[in-house]
Design a protein around this motif. Structure first.
Motif, PDB file in Angstrom:
ATOM      1  N   GLU A 152      77.734 -14.760  26.253  1.00 24.44           N
ATOM      2  CA  GLU A 152      76.742 -16.025  26.874  1.00 24.44           C
ATOM      3  C   GLU A 152      77.056 -17.109  25.915  1.00 24.44           C
ATOM      4  O   GLU A 152      76.690 -18.211  26.108  1.00 24.44           O
ATOM      5  N   ASP A 153      77.359 -16.961  24.615  1.00 26.21           N
ATOM      6  CA  ASP A 153      77.613 -18.068  23.582  1.00 26.21           C
ATOM      7  C   ASP A 153      78.540 -19.024  24.009  1.00 26.21           C
ATOM      8  O   ASP A 153      79.089 -19.694  23.409  1.00 26.21           O
ATOM      9  N   LEU A 154      79.548 -18.434  24.995  1.00 25.02           N
ATOM     10  CA  LEU A 154      80.841 -19.138  25.223  1.00 25.02           C
ATOM     11  C   LEU A 154      80.408 -20.320  26.276  1.00 25.02           C
ATOM     12  O   LEU A 154      81.696 -21.019  26.758  1.00 25.02           O
ATOM     13  N   SER A 155      79.360 -20.446  26.855  1.00 23.40           N
ATOM     14  CA  SER A 155      78.909 -21.394  27.805  1.00 23.40           C
ATOM     15  C   SER A 155      79.593 -22.772  27.506  1.00 23.40           C
ATOM     16  O   SER A 155      79.973 -23.530  28.356  1.00 23.40           O
ATOM     17  N   PRO A 156      79.219 -23.326  26.418  1.00 26.14           N
ATOM     18  CA  PRO A 156      79.796 -24.731  26.148  1.00 26.14           C
ATOM     19  C   PRO A 156      81.322 -24.853  26.367  1.00 26.14           C
ATOM     20  O   PRO A 156      81.727 -25.947  26.874  1.00 26.14           O
ATOM     21  N   LEU A 157      81.848 -23.861  26.013  1.00 27.75           N
ATOM     22  CA  LEU A 157      83.274 -23.952  25.991  1.00 27.75           C
ATOM     23  C   LEU A 157      83.854 -23.828  27.622  1.00 27.75           C
ATOM     24  O   LEU A 157      84.573 -24.616  27.896  1.00 27.75           O
ATOM     25  N   ILE A 158      83.040 -23.009  28.350  1.00 23.78           N
ATOM     26  CA  ILE A 158      83.534 -22.881  29.678  1.00 23.78           C
ATOM     27  C   ILE A 158      83.078 -24.333  30.396  1.00 23.78           C
ATOM     28  O   ILE A 158      83.866 -24.596  31.381  1.00 23.78           O
ATOM     29  N   GLU A 159      82.145 -24.888  29.925  1.00 27.24           N
ATOM     30  CA  GLU A 159      81.780 -26.360  30.431  1.00 27.24           C
ATOM     31  C   GLU A 159      82.703 -27.105  30.099  1.00 27.24           C
ATOM     32  O   GLU A 159      83.025 -28.022  31.176  1.00 27.24           O
ATOM     33  N   GLN A 160      83.183 -27.200  29.146  1.00 28.58           N
ATOM     34  CA  GLN A 160      84.472 -28.369  28.602  1.00 28.58           C
ATOM     35  C   GLN A 160      85.450 -27.922  29.681  1.00 28.58           C
ATOM     36  O   GLN A 160      86.405 -28.684  29.986  1.00 28.58           O
ATOM     37  N   ALA A 161      85.664 -26.709  29.527  1.00 35.54           N
ATOM     38  CA  ALA A 161      87.111 -26.231  30.242  1.00 35.54           C
ATOM     39  C   ALA A 161      87.236 -26.286  31.713  1.00 35.54           C
ATOM     40  O   ALA A 161      88.340 -26.328  32.139  1.00 35.54           O
ATOM     41  N   GLY A 162      86.126 -26.042  32.137  1.00 34.16           N
ATOM     42  CA  GLY A 162      86.077 -25.750  33.548  1.00 34.16           C
ATOM     43  C   GLY A 162      86.539 -26.988  34.619  1.00 34.16           C
ATOM     44  O   GLY A 162      87.172 -26.592  35.600  1.00 34.16           O
ATOM     45  N   GLU A 163      86.676 -28.185  34.227  1.00 33.52           N
ATOM     46  CA  GLU A 163      87.146 -29.111  34.880  1.00 33.52           C
ATOM     47  C   GLU A 163      88.584 -29.358  34.843  1.00 33.52           C
ATOM     48  O   GLU A 163      89.177 -30.331  35.443  1.00 33.52           O
ATOM     49  N   LYS A 164      89.154 -28.779  33.902  1.00 35.44           N
ATOM     50  CA  LYS A 164      90.756 -29.249  33.670  1.00 35.44           C
ATOM     51  C   LYS A 164      91.709 -28.334  34.531  1.00 35.44           C
ATOM     52  O   LYS A 164      91.351 -27.336  35.379  1.00 35.44           O
ATOM     53  N   ARG A 165      92.898 -28.693  34.572  1.00 35.90           N
ATOM     54  CA  ARG A 165      93.920 -28.127  35.565  1.00 35.90           C
ATOM     55  C   ARG A 165      94.614 -27.178  34.887  1.00 35.90           C
ATOM     56  O   ARG A 165      95.081 -26.287  35.679  1.00 35.90           O
ATOM     57  N   LEU A 168      94.922 -20.068  26.500  1.00 36.36           N
ATOM     58  CA  LEU A 168      94.236 -18.928  25.777  1.00 36.36           C
ATOM     59  C   LEU A 168      95.285 -18.428  24.975  1.00 36.36           C
ATOM     60  O   LEU A 168      96.004 -17.601  25.507  1.00 36.36           O
ATOM     61  N   GLY A 169      95.037 -18.867  23.627  1.00 32.49           N
ATOM     62  CA  GLY A 169      95.869 -18.399  22.441  1.00 32.49           C
ATOM     63  C   GLY A 169      95.321 -17.055  21.918  1.00 32.49           C
ATOM     64  O   GLY A 169      94.467 -16.381  22.524  1.00 32.49           O
ATOM     65  N   GLU A 170      96.184 -16.391  20.925  1.00 28.41           N
ATOM     66  CA  GLU A 170      95.869 -15.195  20.207  1.00 28.41           C
ATOM     67  C   GLU A 170      96.443 -15.448  19.009  1.00 28.41           C
ATOM     68  O   GLU A 170      97.801 -15.696  18.905  1.00 28.41           O
ATOM     69  N   ALA A 171      96.228 -14.788  18.083  1.00 28.14           N
ATOM     70  CA  ALA A 171      97.147 -14.805  16.763  1.00 28.14           C
ATOM     71  C   ALA A 171      97.750 -13.236  16.546  1.00 28.14           C
ATOM     72  O   ALA A 171      98.342 -13.193  15.597  1.00 28.14           O
ATOM     73  N   SER A 172      97.679 -12.642  17.539  1.00 27.54           N
ATOM     74  CA  SER A 172      98.373 -11.295  17.753  1.00 27.54           C
ATOM     75  C   SER A 172      98.781 -10.992  19.040  1.00 27.54           C
ATOM     76  O   SER A 172      98.262 -11.662  20.067  1.00 27.54           O
ATOM     77  N   HIS A 173      99.395  -9.926  19.175  1.00 28.32           N
ATOM     78  CA  HIS A 173      99.837  -9.295  20.517  1.00 28.32           C
ATOM     79  C   HIS A 173      99.324  -7.973  20.547  1.00 28.32           C
ATOM     80  O   HIS A 173      99.655  -7.151  21.408  1.00 28.32           O
ATOM     81  N   GLY A 174      98.268  -7.507  19.980  1.00 24.66           N
ATOM     82  CA  GLY A 174      97.728  -6.195  19.829  1.00 24.66           C
ATOM     83  C   GLY A 174      96.064  -6.083  19.335  1.00 24.66           C
ATOM     84  O   GLY A 174      96.057  -5.053  18.700  1.00 24.66           O
ATOM     85  N   THR A 175      95.533  -7.114  19.689  1.00 22.51           N
ATOM     86  CA  THR A 175      94.130  -7.094  19.310  1.00 22.51           C
ATOM     87  C   THR A 175      93.014  -7.033  20.132  1.00 22.51           C
ATOM     88  O   THR A 175      92.868  -7.938  21.095  1.00 22.51           O
ATOM     89  N   HIS A 176      92.202  -5.775  20.296  1.00 22.95           N
ATOM     90  CA  HIS A 176      91.119  -5.425  21.169  1.00 22.95           C
ATOM     91  C   HIS A 176      90.301  -6.792  21.517  1.00 22.95           C
ATOM     92  O   HIS A 176      90.170  -7.211  22.633  1.00 22.95           O
ATOM     93  N   GLU A 177      89.562  -7.492  20.291  1.00 21.41           N
ATOM     94  CA  GLU A 177      88.705  -8.489  20.399  1.00 21.41           C
ATOM     95  C   GLU A 177      89.501  -9.801  21.108  1.00 21.41           C
ATOM     96  O   GLU A 177      88.714 -10.374  21.871  1.00 21.41           O
ATOM     97  N   PHE A 178      90.553  -9.967  20.967  1.00 22.70           N
ATOM     98  CA  PHE A 178      91.397 -11.102  21.407  1.00 22.70           C
ATOM     99  C   PHE A 178      91.330 -10.859  22.919  1.00 22.70           C
ATOM    100  O   PHE A 178      90.988 -11.900  23.740  1.00 22.70           O
ATOM    101  N   TYR A 179      91.904  -9.861  23.403  1.00 19.89           N
ATOM    102  CA  TYR A 179      92.099  -9.573  24.851  1.00 19.89           C
ATOM    103  C   TYR A 179      90.666  -9.546  25.640  1.00 19.89           C
ATOM    104  O   TYR A 179      90.550  -9.966  26.676  1.00 19.89           O
ATOM    105  N   THR A 180      89.559  -9.008  24.862  1.00 22.40           N
ATOM    106  CA  THR A 180      88.328  -8.838  25.554  1.00 22.40           C
ATOM    107  C   THR A 180      87.690  -9.959  25.855  1.00 22.40           C
ATOM    108  O   THR A 180      87.188 -10.674  26.769  1.00 22.40           O
ATOM    109  N   LEU A 181      87.859 -11.223  24.717  1.00 21.92           N
ATOM    110  CA  LEU A 181      87.423 -12.518  24.818  1.00 21.92           C
ATOM    111  C   LEU A 181      88.233 -13.512  25.810  1.00 21.92           C
ATOM    112  O   LEU A 181      87.559 -14.042  26.654  1.00 21.92           O
ATOM    113  N   ARG A 182      89.524 -13.275  25.856  1.00 30.60           N
ATOM    114  CA  ARG A 182      90.244 -14.017  26.871  1.00 30.60           C
ATOM    115  C   ARG A 182      89.739 -13.645  28.228  1.00 30.60           C
ATOM    116  O   ARG A 182      89.662 -14.134  29.155  1.00 30.60           O
ATOM    117  N   THR A 183      89.658 -12.308  28.558  1.00 30.38           N
ATOM    118  CA  THR A 183      89.253 -11.831  29.914  1.00 30.38           C
ATOM    119  C   THR A 183      87.886 -12.318  30.052  1.00 30.38           C
ATOM    120  O   THR A 183      87.647 -12.729  31.242  1.00 30.38           O
TER     121      THR A 183
END
Length: 394
Positions: A50-63, A67-82
């Motif tokens: 629910e704390d992602l709302s301001p990010l979604i508001e900013q990103a929502g109108e872009k083309r 979404l990056g990540e600092a690794s290719h095998g981290t559960h939290e990164f995948y979950t938040l990207r989802t």
């Protein structure tokens, strides 16, 4: 092959840094007191989605949202990207997801996500067909959950409104080569010998681009002209009548593009400098562009890739070596105000990785951030997971 989470034991402090323009050069190296005060104006706690709302508001109108990540095998990164991707689809109508993966393998999963005839009967069954290392990067439980959600989302919508899932990379060029030949065999069999001849040079090295590059170093001829000719032949094929036939031709064209840029990527390994890297990211950007054209001029997409790809290379040391990345190329193509980047970082934790290319996956400890780095500084200044938003960074 079993399906597991990228890392079921992981627990790390996490930071999302979102910016609409250039990534930061190094603001934390300025006067410490002034820097602390400036950053505190941008930092928000990240206790839940629910704390992602301001990010979604900013990103929502872009083309394009990267979404990056600092690794290719981290559960939290995948979950938040989802979580971010789902909100962009649900609240802002984003049309497609494109990831740092192979076109052909991602298309297997995409066929299930879109509900196509002949698709695997589940996301798990589709992902179990992924056979190129590193398997855990896409064949993991987090991806199963996202794909099943996309499948259910699409079931409620007409075909033209369904969200697709695509691969951006060139490393699956051998599967793409086979896919081109299969398309010609099924749809234009009289031209099959011509395509087989054009691809015969590459087929000798099937699955091993480095062997192909070494053959060029020995003075053997390249397949540059042949891959370009095969692509041009597919582009000249007559326009099909049905939507399904047009979709198949689009896929064949894209596979021919993968082969062309895959050949360029491995051929460029003979040259010192950024050329091989740049050929790869040019293909990624071009693929995103073709997907936007396919979905319509007003379409919007989400790209999943490593932090190295999604920032703007012009604002980092990458530019000193002549390297470009998706973030830079996308901003040059569509404008800085239409591209939104979200980088993922941490201070310490664990990651699923291999100790060498092709090795069995293992859970490894990530070294603590180096003193003087942004990650180290954030860990000293703030507690807990953070969302850091910047409207504009010069």
């Amino acid at each position: 092959m079993s399906m597991s989470r990228t890392n079921p034991r992981l627990s790390i402090p996490l930071w999302l840094v979102a910016a609409m323009t250039l990534t930061m050069l190094a603001p934390w190296r300025a006067n410490a007191g002034e820097t602390d005060a400036a950053w505190r104006n941008h930092v928000r706690p990240l206790a839940g989605t629910e704390d992602l709302s301001p990010l979604i508001e900013q990103a929502g109108e872009k083309r394009l949202v990267l979404l990056g990540e600092a690794s290719h095998g981290t559960h939290e990164f995948y979950t938040l990207r989802t979580a971010i991707t789902r909100k962009l689809i649900e609240q802002h109508g984003f049309n497609f997801i494109a990831v740092e993966g192979d076109w052909v393998l991602c298309q297997i999963l995409n066929s299930y996500i879109l509900g196509e005839d002949g698709a695997p009967d589940s996301a798990r069954a589709a992902l179990l067909q992924f056979d190129r290392w590193p398997l855990w990067m896409w064949a993991n439980q987090e991806m199963v959950e996202l794909a099943e959600w996309l499948h259910q989302w699409n079931r409620q919508r007409p075909r033209q409104e369904r969200v697709g899932f695509y691969g951006l990379d060139v490393y699956g060029m051998w599967d793409s080569l086979d896919a081109v030949l299969e398309y010609i065999r099924r749809n234009h069999p009289r031209q099959l010998p011509q395509f087989e001849e054009l691809y015969s040079r590459l087929r000798r090295f099937h699955g091993d681009g480095h062997s192909y590059a070494r053959s060029l170093a020995r003075g053997e001829p390249s397949a540059r002209q042949q891959t370009a000719a095969a692509l041009e032949l597919i582009r000249q094929l007559p326009e099909p009548d049905s939507e399904k036939a047009r979709e198949r031709r689009f896929m064949a064209r894209q596979n021919a593009w993968v082969v062309k840029y895959g050949e360029k990527h491995f051929r460029a390994m003979l040259r010192r400098g950024p050329h091989s890297w740049n050929e790869r990211v040019e293909h990624m950007k071009n693929t995103a562009d073709r997907l936007r054209q396919r979905y319509g001029s007003e379409s919007r997409g989400v790209i999943w890739a490593h932090n190295t790809h999604i920032g703007d290379a012009r604002a980092t040391t990458m530019s000193m070596g002549g390297q470009k990345n998706i973030g830079q190329l996308a901003r040059e193509k569509w404008g800085q105000d239409q591209v939104y980047a979200v980088g993922f970082g941490t201070y310490h934790g664990e990651v699923m990785a291999g100790r060498a290319w092709g090795a069995e996956p293992d859970i490894m400890t990530v070294p603590d951030a180096m003193p003087g780095s942004l990650e180290h500084w954030l860990a000293e200044l703030f507690d807990g997971d953070l969302l850091i938003l910047f409207d504009e960074i010069g």
